[in-house]
Design a protein around this motif. Sequence first.
Motif, mmCIF file in Angstrom:
data_model
loop_
_atom_site.group_PDB
_atom_site.id
_atom_site.type_symbol
_atom_site.label_atom_id
_atom_site.label_comp_id
_atom_site.label_asym_id
_atom_site.label_seq_id
_atom_site.Cartn_x
_atom_site.Cartn_y
_atom_site.Cartn_z
ATOM 1 N N GLN B 6 89.078 45.192 32.930
ATOM 2 C CA GLN B 6 88.253 46.183 33.634
ATOM 3 C C GLN B 6 89.008 46.800 34.808
ATOM 4 O O GLN B 6 88.956 48.003 35.041
ATOM 5 C CB GLN B 6 86.951 45.549 34.111
ATOM 6 C CG GLN B 6 85.980 46.574 34.647
ATOM 7 C CD GLN B 6 84.636 45.979 35.031
ATOM 8 O OE1 GLN B 6 84.561 45.033 35.797
ATOM 9 N NE2 GLN B 6 83.577 46.544 34.500
ATOM 10 N N ARG B 7 89.737 45.971 35.542
ATOM 11 C CA ARG B 7 90.400 46.521 36.737
ATOM 12 C C ARG B 7 91.551 47.453 36.361
ATOM 13 O O ARG B 7 91.802 48.438 37.040
ATOM 14 C CB ARG B 7 90.864 45.413 37.670
ATOM 15 C CG ARG B 7 91.850 44.444 37.077
ATOM 16 C CD ARG B 7 92.333 43.469 38.137
ATOM 17 N NE ARG B 7 93.114 42.383 37.576
ATOM 18 C CZ ARG B 7 93.843 41.552 38.276
ATOM 19 N NH1 ARG B 7 93.922 41.680 39.583
ATOM 20 N NH2 ARG B 7 94.526 40.578 37.705
ATOM 21 N N ASN B 8 92.258 47.132 35.248
ATOM 22 C CA ASN B 8 93.338 48.037 34.839
ATOM 23 C C ASN B 8 92.772 49.392 34.438
ATOM 24 O O ASN B 8 93.340 50.441 34.760
ATOM 25 C CB ASN B 8 94.118 47.445 33.666
ATOM 26 C CG ASN B 8 95.002 46.287 34.105
ATOM 27 O OD1 ASN B 8 95.100 45.997 35.304
ATOM 28 N ND2 ASN B 8 95.622 45.622 33.153
ATOM 29 N N ALA B 9 91.658 49.352 33.721
ATOM 30 C CA ALA B 9 91.022 50.607 33.302
ATOM 31 C C ALA B 9 90.571 51.405 34.520
ATOM 32 O O ALA B 9 90.764 52.626 34.593
ATOM 33 C CB ALA B 9 89.826 50.304 32.399
ATOM 34 N N TYR B 10 89.995 50.701 35.493
ATOM 35 C CA TYR B 10 89.572 51.365 36.733
ATOM 36 C C TYR B 10 90.765 52.055 37.404
ATOM 37 O O TYR B 10 90.685 53.227 37.797
ATOM 38 C CB TYR B 10 88.920 50.344 37.685
ATOM 39 C CG TYR B 10 88.901 50.808 39.112
ATOM 40 C CD1 TYR B 10 88.013 51.798 39.519
ATOM 41 C CD2 TYR B 10 89.804 50.294 40.041
ATOM 42 C CE1 TYR B 10 88.030 52.264 40.827
ATOM 43 C CE2 TYR B 10 89.821 50.747 41.347
ATOM 44 C CZ TYR B 10 88.935 51.734 41.735
ATOM 45 O OH TYR B 10 88.953 52.192 43.022
ATOM 46 N N ARG B 161 81.260 47.654 41.834
ATOM 47 C CA ARG B 161 81.754 46.296 41.599
ATOM 48 C C ARG B 161 82.731 46.312 40.440
ATOM 49 O O ARG B 161 82.403 46.830 39.360
ATOM 50 C CB ARG B 161 80.630 45.368 41.160
ATOM 51 C CG ARG B 161 79.614 45.018 42.149
ATOM 52 C CD ARG B 161 78.752 43.875 41.565
ATOM 53 N NE ARG B 161 79.009 42.640 42.272
ATOM 54 C CZ ARG B 161 78.684 41.437 41.828
ATOM 55 N NH1 ARG B 161 78.162 41.289 40.633
ATOM 56 N NH2 ARG B 161 78.919 40.361 42.559
ATOM 57 N N ILE B 162 83.890 45.706 40.632
ATOM 58 C CA ILE B 162 84.876 45.636 39.557
ATOM 59 C C ILE B 162 85.282 44.174 39.335
ATOM 60 O O ILE B 162 85.581 43.456 40.292
ATOM 61 C CB ILE B 162 86.122 46.493 39.887
ATOM 62 C CG1 ILE B 162 85.742 47.986 39.982
ATOM 63 C CG2 ILE B 162 87.231 46.283 38.836
ATOM 64 C CD1 ILE B 162 85.365 48.651 38.673
ATOM 65 N N ASN B 163 85.308 43.785 38.050
ATOM 66 C CA ASN B 163 85.655 42.423 37.654
ATOM 67 C C ASN B 163 87.177 42.295 37.521
ATOM 68 O O ASN B 163 87.860 43.261 37.172
ATOM 69 C CB ASN B 163 84.959 42.122 36.318
ATOM 70 C CG ASN B 163 85.020 40.665 35.924
ATOM 71 O OD1 ASN B 163 86.090 40.110 35.695
ATOM 72 N ND2 ASN B 163 83.847 40.042 35.833
ATOM 73 N N ARG B 164 87.687 41.108 37.758
ATOM 74 C CA ARG B 164 89.130 40.872 37.765
ATOM 75 C C ARG B 164 89.702 40.652 36.359
ATOM 76 O O ARG B 164 90.915 40.768 36.159
ATOM 77 C CB ARG B 164 89.386 39.636 38.621
ATOM 78 C CG ARG B 164 90.826 39.342 38.942
ATOM 79 C CD ARG B 164 90.907 38.119 39.858
ATOM 80 N NE ARG B 164 92.275 37.753 40.168
ATOM 81 C CZ ARG B 164 92.979 38.284 41.150
ATOM 82 N NH1 ARG B 164 92.451 39.211 41.919
ATOM 83 N NH2 ARG B 164 94.228 37.901 41.383
#
Lengths: 275, 307
Positions: B6-10, B161-164
């Motif tokens: 998720q964080r890479n996509a963000y 909120r972003i998941n690791r």
Amino acid sequence: MDKATAEKLRQKAKRIRTGIIEALGLGKPGHLGGSMSAADMVAVLYYYKMNVDPKNPKKPDRDRFIMSKGHSVLGQYAALADLGYYPWEELSRTKTLGGLLQGHPEISTPGIEANTGSLGQGLSLGVGMCLAARRDGAAWRVFVVTGDAELGEGQIWEAATAAANYKLDNLRVLVDANGISAMGRVADRYNVGDADGIAAKFAAFGWNAKVVDGHDVEEIGDALDAADRVKGKPSAIVGRTVKGKGVSFAENTHAYHNKDMSEETRAKALAEING
Amino acid sequence: MSKSSQRNAYGEELLAICRENNDVVVLDADLCGGTQAIQVEKGKPESFYEMGIGEQNMISVAAGLALAGKIPVANSFAVFVGGRSFEQIRQSVCLPELNVKVVGASCGLSDFADGATHQAFEDVAIMRVLPHMTIFSPADAREARKAIRTAVGRRGPCYIRINRNELPDVTAPDTPLEIGKPSLMADGGDVAICASGHMVALSLAARDILAGQGVRARVLNFATIKPLDPAAVRAALGPCPRILTVEEHSVIGGLGAAVLEALADHPLPLRRHGIRDTYGESAEKYERILAKHGLTAERIAEEALAK
């Protein structure tokens, strides 16, 4: 600064102090002490240094003023009224329900550039504005007025670090070093340093720093002019001031940090300011 | 099911947005590897500002940038940016309704290894109480892209909120992200499971378990937690006579509380499942610490049936 300009600024400082008394009104607490100590710096900024246009309050190339010690906004309110951002009569409605002029500055008021009141955040707001100006290749500058006791907030020094890191020579902080906080004498209660000590701190953080007489409009103006010639670092101008300056019974005491006025004290204050 | 970070996509989407719009600027407090704002630092360095280890200053600087017409996106771990800078978010950002986006990375238990100091279960509660704030809690990598894009396009303060970790890809390209409205992930009429973030994937797995027991669970994805449109929430519940909320957040003040408040005038039996008023700890795997707090498909299925 020529003599005529200096005299005009002294008259404008009287006008600002008169406006502070107008804004205080009767029977409601208000921040006389810190507004009076900053009044001469506010006068030099609005009537000498800053590029602002009351007829076009949002013009893109205007200089920005941030009263980080938001409780001392009464002098800024007076200057804005005198310049025509809103009618002078508005001052008497300060801190009334539905009034334009809040107890602490809000951007809904014409001429106010930032919400402040929680101490220690204004310098960071100024850093953000300066980064935006640089990004746009714009020449406008940001002038932030802080208190001395306000420098107890750690965020001030985070902002000081950021401003030096980004070499923000479009940022000026003017410290109203009146030596007295809400509860008493800074040196006795919680010593953040005197004017020289505060200037040394800013210098140690990589700033151009200068101590002036914060009630001498020529010294303030000259220091601001000198700051324009400093490249690659932000400038701190630490004004040695007197809390309550111009109103004898309120000078050098925390008693009028936030206090209401009576008919008698109001009349005495106005007589002294304009005497 | 495939998984994506998720964080890479963000970070990728944020860089794409910065390339499209020079007014979008990105700030980070010495954690841009963790938040993935580093993708902007590498891909478009002139839009990136390192603000050092000073979250309070970072938020007020972001407010200053917004006052001068920029669209700042301020990043740090959720536990720091929400907690340490709460008052700056209140005073400098939300009160004047400035166009600042705050991104809380490593949300919930997702920084499983680093322990209690780095695990944020309170951020939704404290952001939710602020007037003018919009809160996004995307379910997967694809929805994280939609969330940052929607937030940047929406004028005013936003918190994301972003998941690791790598999370199951549960949303589709056409899954709607409408502010204030949950999206239907799977139909069913026996119990409505309201989830956000990674809990959407676990709730979908719980639905399969329940199906084996003859229970038809409906799964709703709350990609935004504030604002919530009560009418939209009620409509999304369909015929379900009971509700389970699932969140990787304290049951106090989070999604469960938000749904309860939205339905206060038309109450239905509702159970909240989430983190029970406690702190986290270190674990060797994300799944292990999720399981400790009952955040598994099996437990969600049990909770959905519990009286």
